[in-house]
Design a protein around this motif. Structure first.
Motif, short mmCIF file in Angstrom:
data_model
loop_
_atom_site.label_atom_id
_atom_site.label_comp_id
_atom_site.label_asym_id
_atom_site.label_seq_id
_atom_site.Cartn_x
_atom_site.Cartn_y
_atom_site.Cartn_z
N ALA A 6 1.32 5.47 7.56
CA ALA A 6 0.77 6.51 8.43
C ALA A 6 -0.76 6.44 8.41
CB ALA A 6 1.23 7.88 7.98
N GLY A 7 -1.38 6.88 9.51
CA GLY A 7 -2.83 6.96 9.55
C GLY A 7 -3.42 6.10 10.64
N LEU A 8 -4.69 6.33 10.94
CA LEU A 8 -5.33 5.64 12.04
C LEU A 8 -6.44 4.70 11.59
CD1 LEU A 8 -5.55 8.64 14.54
CD2 LEU A 8 -3.87 6.79 14.51
N ARG A 9 -6.69 4.58 10.29
CA ARG A 9 -7.75 3.70 9.82
C ARG A 9 -7.33 2.24 9.99
NH1 ARG A 9 -8.20 5.68 3.86
NH2 ARG A 9 -5.97 5.89 4.24
N PRO A 10 -8.27 1.35 10.31
CA PRO A 10 -7.92 -0.08 10.41
C PRO A 10 -7.31 -0.57 9.09
CG PRO A 10 -10.11 0.32 11.28
CD PRO A 10 -9.68 1.59 10.63
N VAL A 11 -6.37 -1.48 9.20
CA VAL A 11 -5.59 -1.93 8.05
C VAL A 11 -6.16 -3.23 7.48
CG1 VAL A 11 -3.33 -2.80 7.31
CG2 VAL A 11 -3.49 -0.80 8.81
N LEU A 12 -6.23 -3.30 6.15
CA LEU A 12 -6.44 -4.54 5.42
C LEU A 12 -5.12 -4.85 4.73
CD1 LEU A 12 -9.86 -3.74 3.68
CD2 LEU A 12 -9.49 -4.64 5.97
N LEU A 13 -4.47 -5.95 5.12
CA LEU A 13 -3.16 -6.27 4.56
C LEU A 13 -3.28 -7.48 3.64
CD1 LEU A 13 0.30 -6.19 6.16
CD2 LEU A 13 -0.41 -8.30 5.05
N THR A 14 -2.72 -7.35 2.44
CA THR A 14 -2.71 -8.46 1.49
C THR A 14 -1.28 -8.76 1.08
OG1 THR A 14 -3.41 -9.18 -0.71
CG2 THR A 14 -3.17 -6.81 -0.38
N VAL A 15 -0.93 -10.03 1.00
CA VAL A 15 0.42 -10.42 0.62
C VAL A 15 0.35 -11.55 -0.41
CG1 VAL A 15 0.53 -11.90 2.69
CG2 VAL A 15 2.62 -11.37 1.44
N ASP A 16 1.06 -11.33 -1.53
CA ASP A 16 1.13 -12.32 -2.61
C ASP A 16 2.43 -12.07 -3.36
OD1 ASP A 16 0.72 -13.73 -5.17
OD2 ASP A 16 -1.35 -13.98 -4.45
N ASP A 17 3.18 -13.13 -3.65
CA ASP A 17 4.47 -12.96 -4.31
C ASP A 17 4.33 -12.64 -5.79
OD1 ASP A 17 3.60 -15.77 -4.52
OD2 ASP A 17 5.44 -16.01 -5.70
N ASP A 18 3.15 -12.82 -6.37
CA ASP A 18 2.90 -12.45 -7.76
C ASP A 18 2.46 -10.99 -7.79
OD1 ASP A 18 1.72 -11.94 -10.28
OD2 ASP A 18 1.28 -14.08 -10.55
N PRO A 19 3.30 -10.08 -8.32
CA PRO A 19 2.96 -8.65 -8.27
C PRO A 19 1.62 -8.32 -8.91
CG PRO A 19 5.26 -8.96 -8.93
CD PRO A 19 4.62 -10.32 -8.94
N SER A 20 1.27 -9.00 -10.01
CA SER A 20 0.01 -8.68 -10.66
C SER A 20 -1.19 -9.05 -9.79
CB SER A 20 -0.08 -9.40 -12.02
OG SER A 20 -0.07 -10.81 -11.84
N ILE A 21 -1.10 -10.20 -9.13
CA ILE A 21 -2.19 -10.60 -8.23
C ILE A 21 -2.23 -9.69 -7.01
CG2 ILE A 21 -3.04 -12.44 -6.73
CD1 ILE A 21 -2.03 -14.46 -8.74
N SER A 22 -1.05 -9.37 -6.48
CA SER A 22 -0.98 -8.48 -5.32
C SER A 22 -1.65 -7.15 -5.61
CB SER A 22 0.48 -8.27 -4.92
OG SER A 22 0.59 -7.36 -3.87
N ARG A 23 -1.34 -6.58 -6.80
CA ARG A 23 -1.95 -5.29 -7.16
C ARG A 23 -3.45 -5.44 -7.36
NH1 ARG A 23 2.95 -4.76 -10.14
NH2 ARG A 23 1.93 -5.67 -11.99
N ALA A 24 -3.88 -6.57 -7.95
CA ALA A 24 -5.30 -6.76 -8.22
C ALA A 24 -6.10 -6.87 -6.93
CB ALA A 24 -5.50 -8.01 -9.08
N VAL A 25 -5.58 -7.61 -5.97
CA VAL A 25 -6.28 -7.74 -4.69
C VAL A 25 -6.36 -6.38 -4.00
CG1 VAL A 25 -6.25 -8.81 -2.41
CG2 VAL A 25 -5.54 -10.14 -4.38
#
Length: 558
Positions: A6-25
């Motif tokens: 939800a929301g109207l702010r522009p999105v920054l999307l990050t995708v990584d199959d390693d959960p720790s890296i995904s959370r860090a990014v």
């Protein structure tokens, strides 16, 4: 995925199959950009695409996509390639290990990559934030019209419904297709106050519904340019295929006041190609729509105007001005004109085909119908590259693809790389010396009669899908009596106009016609409409560039 969409702010999307890296990014992005942007995190390409689809439905915008290269099931490059169809203006970053920098360089061609970022990116203040800052600045200043949803309600086998969907798809307008006899379609018809008798109904975002709209009405409502900003230009380019787009890019980049006008959509036949693999600079191939979109954006960035639903019906000279008349009675005037009208596939002449056109019988690739062909038996008529590209594309999802070729082999008319690809596809069958002699069906195609040209034997086969690629005819009838053409209708130019040392009748300048100049001085021809032209994307683009250089010469010395 933990974030709300939800929301109207522009999105920054990050995708990584390693959960720790995904959370860090996501953590680092949120720390710097969380106040004004929404950070969405995914742990697989499929999950990220699903998030993008939800974002599309909400009408939000995506500013930056950051994808890890090595992900099981779908690599970062494959994800970014599909994400481009949903958010073409989003900036694209590939996260790579040092050993994968070669893949990142490859991605520059495949997905028009903006940057590749080596892991680890610590400290982010030095290695991550400057990159994202620059990409956000570029995104803010780019043409980033929000990806909004236009909905089309119609019948599956309605010819006009197909034409509307094809028009939207070729003009890069996001839309959702709804069948009139399904719950969502009925709900939209009720909301629009439509009785369902006149279809299709098009519901643009935030606007009133359009009932059975013309292309011009549709173009205006979905935000396409249809009206020129001036009535006089340095050069008018007629046709938006590779030749026309090439001419528009070079003319506008060199300071000429340029307008490109197109009947339906930019790209021409090339724009409908599922994959072009022998175009210089794209070693992994590029879809026709991606190539067209880049060229159109490039032309407009240099200042060219691009107009759609403008059907040229007349050309005339008035002193040093050249005038183009359109079907609606309006005119454009210019110092010069470049004819890049291209060609269209010839109609297949057999009983039943005319009545079933766009109801299972299609001329060209009709990529808008590809999803409907899944697990179906598809027939493709033709033995040249366009037919081969379509066959390979449909083979990805169709149960079977049968190519019907009048000739005795593919070697004489198709590129070797395509022949190899076809041979490697187990669900593609090539039937040579075969023609379609009849089509059967009530409201849509149901059966085909095929004749073996060697034995004369006729066979009846079941199929709801026939795609035809048989030769081409130039769009030049409107030029009859204005410029010289050959017996097939292709426009003569340059040396072909000088016969036994004599210039064409009515020629005024004290010089021979320039290389791509027609029998009307100041009017040039480029691409497939030119007599004896090489029918390839690269040669068409080259024609467009050359025509602009000759326009300069003409303007200096008419």
């Amino acid at each position: 995925m933990t974030e709300s969409l939800a929301g109207l702010r522009p999105v920054l999307l990050t995708v990584d199959d390693d959960p720790s890296i995904s959370r860090a990014v996501a953590r680092d992005l949120r720390r710097r950009y969380g106040e004004h942007h929404r950070v969405v995190r995914a742990e697989s390409g499929e999950q990220a695409l699903e998030a993008l689809r939800e974002i599309t439905l909400r009408g939000d915008q995506v500013a930056v996509l950051l994808a890890d290269y090595r992900m099981p099931g779908m690599t970062g490059i494959e994800f970014l390639e599909q994400a481009m169809d949903l958010f073409p203006a989003a900036r694209r970053v590939l996260l790579t290990a040092y050993a994968d920098t070669g893949a990142a360089i490859e991605a520059i061609n495949v997905v028009d990559l903006d940057h590749y970022l080596l892991k680890p990116w610590d400290p982010p203040e030095e290695k991550l934030y400057p990159v994202v800052d620059a990409l956000l600045d570029a995104w803010r200043t780019s043409d980033r019209t929000p990806v909004t949803e236009t909905r089309v309600v119609g019948h599956r086998w309605s010819a006009r419904s197909h034409e509307v969907r094809d028009f939207l798809a070729r003009n890069q307008i996001a839309y959702r297709w709804c069948l009139a006899d399904e719950p969502e379609g009925r709900r939209l018809l009720d909301a629009a106050g439509a009785d369902g008798l006149r279809l299709p109904v098009v519901v643009p975002p935030g606007g009133d519904a359009l009932v059975a709209p013309s292309d011009a009405e549709l173009a205006e409502r979905v935000g396409l340019s249809t009206v020129p900003s001036s009535d006089f230009y340095d050069v008018v380019v007629i046709g938006g295929g590779p030749a026309g787009l090439g001419a528009a890019v070079y003319a506008a980049s060199e300071g000429l006041r340029t307008v490109l006008v197109e009947r339906t959509a930019t790209g021409g036949q090339a724009g409908q190609s599922s994959r072009i693999e022998n175009y210089l600079g794209f070693p992994d191939g590029v879809s026709g729509s991606q190539l067209t979109d880049r060229a159109r954006r490039q032309a407009t960035r240099f200042g060219a105007e691009v107009l759609t639903t403008r059907d040229a019906v007349g050309l005339s000279a008035h002193g040093s001005a050249r005038s183009v008349r359109f079907a609606d009675g309006s005119q454009l005037h210019a110092h010069s004109v470049i004819l890049a009208t291209g060609v269209s596939y010839r109609q297949l002449r057999a009983p039943g085909l005319d009545e079933l056109t766009s109801k299972g019988v299609f001329y060209g690739s009709a990529l808008t119908e590809a999803a409907s062909c899944a697990e179906q038996d598809v027939y493709v008529v033709g033995g040249a590259n366009s037919a081969g590209q379509a066959a390979v594309y449909f083979a990805r999802s169709a149960k079977s693809v049968t190519m019907l070729v009048r000739g005795t082999s593919l070697e004489a008319s198709m590129s070797h790389y395509l022949i190899q690809q076809i041979a490697a596809q187990p669900n593609i069958t090539v039937r040579t010396s075969t023609e379609v002699v009849c089509a059967h069906g009530e409201d849509h195609l149901e059966r085909l009669e095929l004749r073996d040209l060697r034995s004369g034997e006729v066979e009846l086969v079941d199929s709801s899908w026939l795609f035809v690629f048989i030769g081409a005819s130039p769009h030049t009838d409107w030029l009859d009596g204005v410029v010289a053409r050959d017996d097939a209708g292709f426009v003569l130019a340059g040396p072909d106009l000088v016969v036994d040392g004599k210039r064409p009748q009515g020629w005024v300048p004290e010089r021979d016609p320039y290389h791509l100049e027609t029998s009307l001085p100041g009017v040039f021809v480029a691409g497939d409409a030119r007599a004896e032209s090489v029918k390839r994307v690269a040669s068409a683009v080259g024609d467009g560039a050359m025509a602009v250089s000759l326009v300069h010469r003409y303007l200096e010395k008419p």
